[in-house]
Motif scaffolding. Sequence first.
Motif, short mmCIF file in Angstrom:
data_model
loop_
_atom_site.label_atom_id
_atom_site.label_comp_id
_atom_site.label_asym_id
_atom_site.label_seq_id
_atom_site.Cartn_x
_atom_site.Cartn_y
_atom_site.Cartn_z
N LYS A 124 0.83 -1.21 0.00
CA LYS A 124 0.00 0.00 0.00
C LYS A 124 0.87 1.26 0.00
N ASN A 125 1.94 1.26 0.79
CA ASN A 125 2.87 2.40 0.80
C ASN A 125 3.51 2.60 -0.57
N ASP A 126 3.91 1.49 -1.22
CA ASP A 126 4.51 1.59 -2.55
C ASP A 126 3.52 2.15 -3.56
N VAL A 127 2.28 1.68 -3.50
CA VAL A 127 1.25 2.15 -4.43
C VAL A 127 1.00 3.64 -4.22
N ASN A 128 0.90 4.07 -2.96
CA ASN A 128 0.67 5.49 -2.67
C ASN A 128 1.83 6.36 -3.16
N GLU A 129 3.04 5.89 -2.94
CA GLU A 129 4.23 6.64 -3.40
C GLU A 129 4.24 6.76 -4.92
#
Length: 161
Positions: A124-129
């Motif tokens: 989720k953090n990777d997708v948001n970034e």
Amino acid sequence: MDAFTTVFEIGTRLVKKVKQMNEIQPVCVKLSNIIIKLQPIFGDLNEHLRKLEHRAIMENLKNALNDAEEVVDYIIEHPRLTKYLRSGKYKKKLENAMKDIDNWIIRIQPLTSGETLNNLSNLKNDVNEFSNELNNKLDDISGKIDNLSIEVMRQMREELS
């Protein structure tokens, strides 16, 4: 073929296409990394995700991956064009795919625990970034159009025709 199997196949195909690119675009590398992180989560949640009640979220993910694959195919087919200018249409399509993947993550979080939950959180953090990066690049597109030389514009027109 069920949506689960289709999603896995599209993801595998996308990663393979990115690896075969002559000049890999950073946007494709990030997309590929996100898909690589999705695949073990599929395996961990295999039983749950194949259930009829999860068909809609798997269809959404399948559509997101199809859109992402269309962007990768466009980059492969138009390497010179994407080198100078990234199409707003395809940036938006990729941005929407990332939003759909993010929504998928949110919807499957209740099914996860332990290491899978941690992997999902990292994903989720990777997708948001990645989504934030795409938003910033969309803002730059109009500025890049103004700075293109006539020769580059001619090459772009030739490649698109």
